[in-house]
Design a protein around this motif. Structure first.
Motif, PDB file in Angstrom:
ATOM      1  N   GLU A 263       0.814  -1.223   0.000  1.00  0.00           N
ATOM      2  CA  GLU A 263       0.000   0.000   0.000  1.00  0.00           C
ATOM      3  C   GLU A 263       0.844   1.268   0.000  1.00  0.00           C
ATOM      4  OE1 GLU A 263      -4.198   0.937   2.128  1.00  0.00           O
ATOM      5  OE2 GLU A 263      -2.537   0.500   3.498  1.00  0.00           O
ATOM      6  N   ASP A 264       2.040   1.227   0.628  1.00  0.00           N
ATOM      7  CA  ASP A 264       2.877   2.423   0.749  1.00  0.00           C
ATOM      8  C   ASP A 264       3.825   2.603  -0.435  1.00  0.00           C
ATOM      9  OD1 ASP A 264       4.738   0.438   1.138  1.00  0.00           O
ATOM     10  OD2 ASP A 264       5.463   1.179   3.068  1.00  0.00           O
ATOM     11  N   GLN A 265       3.550   1.906  -1.569  1.00  0.00           N
ATOM     12  CA  GLN A 265       4.339   1.998  -2.807  1.00  0.00           C
ATOM     13  C   GLN A 265       5.584   1.099  -2.783  1.00  0.00           C
ATOM     14  OE1 GLN A 265       3.195   4.563  -5.341  1.00  0.00           O
ATOM     15  NE2 GLN A 265       1.485   4.359  -3.932  1.00  0.00           N
ATOM     16  N   THR A 266       5.839   0.423  -1.665  1.00  0.00           N
ATOM     17  CA  THR A 266       6.964  -0.514  -1.608  1.00  0.00           C
ATOM     18  C   THR A 266       6.648  -1.733  -2.456  1.00  0.00           C
ATOM     19  OG1 THR A 266       7.638   0.191   0.608  1.00  0.00           O
ATOM     20  CG2 THR A 266       8.340  -1.998  -0.080  1.00  0.00           C
ATOM     21  N   VAL A 267       7.653  -2.202  -3.197  1.00  0.00           N
ATOM     22  CA  VAL A 267       7.510  -3.445  -3.967  1.00  0.00           C
ATOM     23  C   VAL A 267       8.677  -4.359  -3.599  1.00  0.00           C
ATOM     24  CG1 VAL A 267       6.258  -2.340  -5.853  1.00  0.00           C
ATOM     25  CG2 VAL A 267       8.756  -2.491  -5.979  1.00  0.00           C
ATOM     26  N   PHE A 268       8.405  -5.655  -3.533  1.00  0.00           N
ATOM     27  CA  PHE A 268       9.417  -6.621  -3.107  1.00  0.00           C
ATOM     28  C   PHE A 268       9.552  -7.704  -4.161  1.00  0.00           C
ATOM     29  CE2 PHE A 268      10.554 -10.315  -0.149  1.00  0.00           C
ATOM     30  CZ  PHE A 268      11.909 -10.027  -0.193  1.00  0.00           C
ATOM     31  N   ASN A 269      10.738  -7.786  -4.757  1.00  0.00           N
ATOM     32  CA  ASN A 269      11.023  -8.765  -5.806  1.00  0.00           C
ATOM     33  C   ASN A 269      11.433 -10.091  -5.157  1.00  0.00           C
ATOM     34  OD1 ASN A 269      11.871 -10.225  -8.003  1.00  0.00           O
ATOM     35  ND2 ASN A 269      13.321  -8.695  -8.758  1.00  0.00           N
ATOM     36  N   ILE A 270      10.499 -11.032  -5.123  1.00  0.00           N
ATOM     37  CA  ILE A 270      10.787 -12.334  -4.507  1.00  0.00           C
ATOM     38  C   ILE A 270      11.916 -13.046  -5.247  1.00  0.00           C
ATOM     39  CG2 ILE A 270       9.865 -14.631  -4.017  1.00  0.00           C
ATOM     40  CD1 ILE A 270       8.682 -12.637  -2.156  1.00  0.00           C
ATOM     41  N   ARG A 271      11.845 -13.063  -6.562  1.00  0.00           N
ATOM     42  CA  ARG A 271      12.886 -13.768  -7.324  1.00  0.00           C
ATOM     43  C   ARG A 271      14.249 -13.114  -7.134  1.00  0.00           C
ATOM     44  NH1 ARG A 271      12.240 -16.412 -13.288  1.00  0.00           N
ATOM     45  NH2 ARG A 271      13.855 -17.988 -12.952  1.00  0.00           N
ATOM     46  N   GLY A 272      14.278 -11.798  -7.022  1.00  0.00           N
ATOM     47  CA  GLY A 272      15.534 -11.090  -6.813  1.00  0.00           C
ATOM     48  C   GLY A 272      16.093 -11.286  -5.417  1.00  0.00           C
ATOM     49  N   SER A 273      15.313 -11.915  -4.538  1.00  0.00           N
ATOM     50  CA  SER A 273      15.746 -12.159  -3.157  1.00  0.00           C
ATOM     51  C   SER A 273      15.867 -13.652  -2.863  1.00  0.00           C
ATOM     52  CB  SER A 273      14.752 -11.516  -2.186  1.00  0.00           C
ATOM     53  OG  SER A 273      14.604 -10.133  -2.465  1.00  0.00           O
ATOM     54  N   GLU A 274      15.977 -14.467  -3.897  1.00  0.00           N
ATOM     55  CA  GLU A 274      16.158 -15.905  -3.686  1.00  0.00           C
ATOM     56  C   GLU A 274      17.431 -16.157  -2.869  1.00  0.00           C
ATOM     57  OE1 GLU A 274      14.186 -18.491  -7.163  1.00  0.00           O
ATOM     58  OE2 GLU A 274      15.920 -17.360  -7.828  1.00  0.00           O
ATOM     59  N   GLY A 275      17.357 -17.117  -1.969  1.00  0.00           N
ATOM     60  CA  GLY A 275      18.494 -17.430  -1.126  1.00  0.00           C
ATOM     61  C   GLY A 275      18.501 -16.689   0.196  1.00  0.00           C
ATOM     62  N   TYR A 276      17.524 -15.817   0.399  1.00  0.00           N
ATOM     63  CA  TYR A 276      17.372 -15.115   1.677  1.00  0.00           C
ATOM     64  C   TYR A 276      16.379 -15.895   2.536  1.00  0.00           C
ATOM     65  CZ  TYR A 276      19.716 -10.880  -0.069  1.00  0.00           C
ATOM     66  OH  TYR A 276      20.627  -9.990  -0.560  1.00  0.00           O
ATOM     67  N   VAL A 277      16.768 -16.204   3.752  1.00  0.00           N
ATOM     68  CA  VAL A 277      15.836 -16.824   4.693  1.00  0.00           C
ATOM     69  C   VAL A 277      15.092 -15.708   5.416  1.00  0.00           C
ATOM     70  CG1 VAL A 277      15.610 -18.277   6.757  1.00  0.00           C
ATOM     71  CG2 VAL A 277      17.303 -18.858   4.994  1.00  0.00           C
ATOM     72  N   VAL A 278      13.767 -15.802   5.406  1.00  0.00           N
ATOM     73  CA  VAL A 278      12.946 -14.752   6.010  1.00  0.00           C
ATOM     74  C   VAL A 278      11.899 -15.364   6.935  1.00  0.00           C
ATOM     75  CG1 VAL A 278      13.219 -13.175   4.050  1.00  0.00           C
ATOM     76  CG2 VAL A 278      11.266 -14.748   4.118  1.00  0.00           C
ATOM     77  N   GLY A 279      11.475 -14.563   7.884  1.00  0.00           N
ATOM     78  CA  GLY A 279      10.287 -14.865   8.657  1.00  0.00           C
ATOM     79  C   GLY A 279       9.164 -13.981   8.135  1.00  0.00           C
ATOM     80  N   ILE A 280       7.981 -14.546   7.946  1.00  0.00           N
ATOM     81  CA  ILE A 280       6.824 -13.799   7.455  1.00  0.00           C
ATOM     82  C   ILE A 280       5.710 -13.918   8.476  1.00  0.00           C
ATOM     83  CG2 ILE A 280       5.060 -13.649   5.657  1.00  0.00           C
ATOM     84  CD1 ILE A 280       7.117 -14.449   3.639  1.00  0.00           C
ATOM     85  N   ASP A 281       5.278 -12.777   8.968  1.00  0.00           N
ATOM     86  CA  ASP A 281       4.203 -12.732   9.966  1.00  0.00           C
ATOM     87  C   ASP A 281       2.973 -12.090   9.338  1.00  0.00           C
ATOM     88  OD1 ASP A 281       3.491 -13.074  12.925  1.00  0.00           O
ATOM     89  OD2 ASP A 281       2.937 -10.986  12.550  1.00  0.00           O
ATOM     90  N   ILE A 282       1.826 -12.720   9.507  1.00  0.00           N
ATOM     91  CA  ILE A 282       0.578 -12.232   8.905  1.00  0.00           C
ATOM     92  C   ILE A 282      -0.394 -11.843  10.003  1.00  0.00           C
ATOM     93  CG2 ILE A 282      -1.346 -12.840   7.392  1.00  0.00           C
ATOM     94  CD1 ILE A 282       0.711 -15.110   6.376  1.00  0.00           C
ATOM     95  N   GLU A 283      -0.890 -10.621   9.905  1.00  0.00           N
ATOM     96  CA  GLU A 283      -1.859 -10.149  10.907  1.00  0.00           C
ATOM     97  C   GLU A 283      -3.279 -10.257  10.380  1.00  0.00           C
ATOM     98  OE1 GLU A 283      -0.857  -6.244  12.294  1.00  0.00           O
ATOM     99  OE2 GLU A 283       1.278  -6.733  12.491  1.00  0.00           O
TER     100      GLU A 283
END
Length: 264
Positions: free
Chosen positions: A244-264
């Motif tokens: 919503e705030d204009q941020t975009v996140f390229n999942i493919r460009g971040s392959e190999g990164y381990v992340v935690g994803i929290d959903i509210e």
């Protein structure tokens, strides 16, 4: 609820709209169901997609040493015209190169930000178009190996782009084009080795993406610079999450990164 895993490109299902799935080792997320939900992304560590070590990712999800060693990252991946398996010549691993290069490949036109030419394995249609955020695409040549597809792409990119402008694609500033007319116009430039494989009679494929709100001025999220991000998911296009705030996140460009994803 919190999920954790190493990022790889989202799996997709061709429907109206496209269905997206983020797949981890022990979990998967149906991303379309997360539209309008608040998501927190937390960088945890690196995990090279080849050696699995916690080493900085260099390109394509691989650490630097793996990138310059493994066949999955060789130059012919990005430049198909460098393929040599059809000559029985090894680059890094001939068995792997034969498996990938010596199968049907398609040269296509796709409209993501403007009309572009591209190459993919036939088995990757329409996945490749989805990953590029194309709203329309068409096959123009189907050849038996990667080399012929590569030299065709090289010949055609003198007359049509071979790049996607990701900002234009994400802002949805695209103009419908008649890709059948483009196909006919470009036929004269196809190398003679590939001309017999020209596809005469087919139609455009149209794709619809699950986007509630397109960004006006997209700004890219870089987990190295911003290890924690929180935002409301408003869309998915190509391999990008749109917030919503204009941020975009390229999942493919971040392959190999381990992340935690929290959903509210």
């Amino acid at each position: 609820m919190t999920y954790q895993g190493v990022l790889t490109k989202m799996e997709t299902e061709f429907s109206q709209p496209i269905q997206y799935y983020l797949v981890f080792e022990n979990d998967f997320l149906s991303m379309n169901q997360l539209l309008d939900k608040t998501i927190t992304i937390q960088f945890v560590k690196y995990q090279c997609l080849n050696c699995s070590l916690d080493k900085p990712i260099y390109r394509q999800g691989f650490c630097k040493s793996c990138f310059f060693d493994i066949p999955q990252a060789a130059d012919w991946i990005m430049r198909p015209e460098l393929s040599t398996a059809h000559l029985d010549q090894e680059d890094r691993d001939l068995e792997y190169e034969k498996k990938v290069q010596l199968q049907p490949h398609v040269v296509y036109l796709a409209n993501s930000s403007s009309v572009k030419v591209g190459v993919t394995r036939k088995s990757q249609i329409p996945t490749r178009w989805i990953d590029q955020g194309a709203h329309e695409a068409i096959e123009i040549v189907e050849v038996p190996n990667r080399y012929l597809a590569g030299i065709t792409e090289v010949a055609l990119k003198d007359y049509v782009s071979d790049k996607t402008n990701w900002r234009t694609m994400l802002k949805n500033e695209v103009v419908d084009e008649n890709l059948v007319e483009w196909r006919e116009k470009l036929k004269q430039y196809i190398p003679k080795e590939a001309l017999d494989y020209f596809i005469q009679n087919n139609t455009e494929t149209n794709l619809e993406f699950p986007v509630l709100q397109y960004p006006v001025k997209p700004k890219s999220l870089n987990l190295d610079k911003t290890p924690t991000y929180k935002g409301v998911l408003k869309g998915i296009k190509g391999q990008y999450l749109i917030f919503e705030d204009q941020t975009v996140f390229n999942i493919r460009g971040s392959e190999g990164y381990v992340v935690g994803i929290d959903i509210e």
